[in-house]
Scaffold this motif. Structure first.
Motif, short mmCIF file in Angstrom:
data_model
loop_
_atom_site.label_atom_id
_atom_site.label_comp_id
_atom_site.label_asym_id
_atom_site.label_seq_id
_atom_site.Cartn_x
_atom_site.Cartn_y
_atom_site.Cartn_z
N THR A 20 42.59 107.02 -11.98
CA THR A 20 41.70 105.91 -11.60
C THR A 20 41.33 104.99 -12.77
OG1 THR A 20 39.78 107.38 -11.88
CG2 THR A 20 40.71 107.19 -9.67
N MET B 145 42.00 102.01 -15.69
CA MET B 145 42.60 100.69 -15.55
C MET B 145 44.09 100.71 -15.89
SD MET B 145 40.43 98.77 -14.24
CE MET B 145 41.31 97.20 -14.39
N GLY C 81 43.45 102.27 -11.17
CA GLY C 81 42.17 101.58 -11.10
C GLY C 81 41.40 101.89 -9.83
N VAL C 82 40.76 100.87 -9.26
CA VAL C 82 39.95 101.04 -8.05
C VAL C 82 40.81 101.53 -6.89
CG1 VAL C 82 38.43 99.88 -6.41
CG2 VAL C 82 38.37 99.24 -8.82
N LEU D 185 39.60 92.17 -2.04
CA LEU D 185 39.08 92.10 -3.41
C LEU D 185 39.62 93.25 -4.25
CD1 LEU D 185 37.16 90.69 -5.40
CD2 LEU D 185 35.34 92.19 -4.57
N ILE D 186 39.64 94.44 -3.67
CA ILE D 186 40.14 95.62 -4.39
C ILE D 186 41.61 95.45 -4.76
CG2 ILE D 186 40.72 98.07 -4.14
CD1 ILE D 186 38.14 98.36 -2.47
N VAL E 80 43.26 92.54 -5.02
CA VAL E 80 43.48 91.38 -5.89
C VAL E 80 43.11 91.69 -7.34
CG1 VAL E 80 42.63 89.05 -6.42
CG2 VAL E 80 43.33 89.63 -4.10
N MET E 81 42.15 92.61 -7.55
CA MET E 81 41.67 92.90 -8.90
C MET E 81 42.79 93.20 -9.91
SD MET E 81 38.17 95.05 -8.17
CE MET E 81 37.93 95.52 -9.87
N PRO E 82 43.79 94.01 -9.55
CA PRO E 82 44.85 94.29 -10.54
C PRO E 82 45.88 93.17 -10.69
CG PRO E 82 44.70 96.01 -8.83
CD PRO E 82 43.95 94.83 -8.34
N TYR F 129 45.80 90.06 -11.72
CA TYR F 129 45.80 89.35 -12.99
C TYR F 129 46.48 90.16 -14.08
CZ TYR F 129 44.15 87.50 -17.43
OH TYR F 129 44.11 87.02 -18.71
N ARG F 130 46.15 91.46 -14.16
CA ARG F 130 46.75 92.32 -15.19
C ARG F 130 48.26 92.45 -14.97
NH1 ARG F 130 43.32 95.62 -18.15
NH2 ARG F 130 44.96 97.17 -18.34
#
Length: 362
Positions: free
Chosen positions: A68, A70, A74-75, A160-161, A163-165, A167-168
């Motif tokens: 879990t 990053m 992650g999330v 949202l969950i 989409v968070m990764p 960018y990385r």
């Protein structure tokens, strides 16, 4: 049977070579059985963890922490764990089949090597964990499909969950299209430093080629060792390396950090000779580093270092610097006495990779 056939086709060495067979099959079997607990104790000593009770349960906690993180899932990793637990509760033959591989993989990984996991070690279960996350998302959509406001809220949360990764991932993919600082540094060295120059360089950094004398010395040392994990096929490797020498080569000495050790056992440069050393590090190559003044006195012209190493000893990891004083002293003196003639930074050029600093020995 199908798995063994595919494994043999991809890695026949692991079946045919006695050492490869022992490392691939017999050693894991000994660790899994581990009647006296010695294998577990040895694994814990290797990672530097002192745990006497509930080793497997605590190791599982560490495993899911990595999952879990990053650098892991992650999330989405948290969502996938909840989905996996729900599949456990709603047990059916389909669920059991789906769960069987990741559950066995996680158990075996933690039983054989407790507390020894990094994101790359989890590659085999990421697809399954993604399915578990999808199962949980689908469960909520089905549960609230007749309640539009709640359904849209659930949809927004999961988008949202997800989409968070992004960018990385996009940043990583873009950087992978850019030249690595080590490649750029190699090109600069070969264009500006004459072939045959005496250079001290970190082993896992810029890949400039050693000269003929280096490979002949390695072949001579290889003949003094019995076959082992690092020595079995090195004779063939070094012979091919001699045949394929590029036009530009250097008189290279490598700075080699013994990452598998808890602390420095001897100052300066020495060979990894214990059984544990031979298993973890190539015993043909010396480890350690001499004081900066040694390289001044012995005709070295340039020293090439990377931020992956020097930051650990002069900025970031004070505990590591304390445990490996030779490395700390060397890097501190290098930055005090050496003259930087060229630097390659990913932040300035938009490239990827560590900061490369090329020092002139003065």
């Amino acid at each position: 049977m199908g798995f063994l056939i595919a494994f043999f086709a991809g890695s026949p060495f692991n079946f045919i070579d006695p050492l490869g067979f022992d490392n691939t099959f017999m050693n894991p079997l000994r660790k899994l059985i581990d009647l006296d607990g010695e294998a577990t104790k040895s694994s814990l000593r290797f990672v530097g963890v002192e745990v006497e009770r509930f080793v497997l349960i605590r190791s599982l906690g560490h495993y899911f922490t990595v999952l879990t993180s990053m650098k892991g899932m992650g999330v989405i990793g948290i969502v996938s764990i909840v989905g996996m637990l729900m599949l456990f509760v709603k047990s059916s033959m389909k669920n059991i089949i789906l769960l069987s591989f990741p559950v066995l993989f996680i158990f075996i990984a933690n039983k054989m090597n407790p507390f020894y996991s990094s994101p790359r070690h989890l590659n085999a279960i990421y697809p399954f964990m993604a399915l578990f996350a999808a199962y949980l998302i689908n469960f909520f959509f089905e549960r609230f499909q007749n309640k539009k406001r709640v359904e849209w809220l659930v949809f927004a949360i999961f988008i949202l969950i997800i989409v968070m990764p992004v960018y990385r991932i996009a940043k990583h993919d873009y950087l992978m299209t850019r030249p690595d600082t080590r490649t750029v540094a190699k090109e600069w060295i070969e264009a500006n430093i004459p072939s045959g120059t005496k250079i001290l360089i970190e082993e896992s950094s810029v890949k400039i080629s050693p000269d003929e004398r280096y490979f002949k010395g390695m072949l001579e040392r290889r003949n003094k060792f019995d076959a082992g994990q690092f020595t079995t096929h090195l004779e063939t490797l070094y012979k091919y390396s001699l045949k394929a020498l590029p036009e530009i080569t250097y008189d290279i000495t490598y700075i080699r950090f013994p990452w598998w050790k808890d602390k420095e056992e001897k100052e300066g440069v020495n060979y990894a000779t214990s059984e544990h050393d031979k298993d973890m590090g190539n015993p043909l190559k010396p480890v350690g580093v001499m004081p900066y003044e040694f390289y001044q006195e012995n005709g070295y012209k340039y020293i090439v270092v990377t931020s992956d190493m020097y930051k650990k000893f002069i900025k970031e990891d004070l505990e590591l610097a304390r445990k490996f004083p030779s490395f700390r002293k060397f890097y501190q003196r290098l930055f005090e006495k050496g003259l930087i003639v060229k630097e390659f930074s990913s932040n300035i050029s938009g490239n990827r990779g560590p900061v490369i600093k090329i020092f002139k020995v003065i």
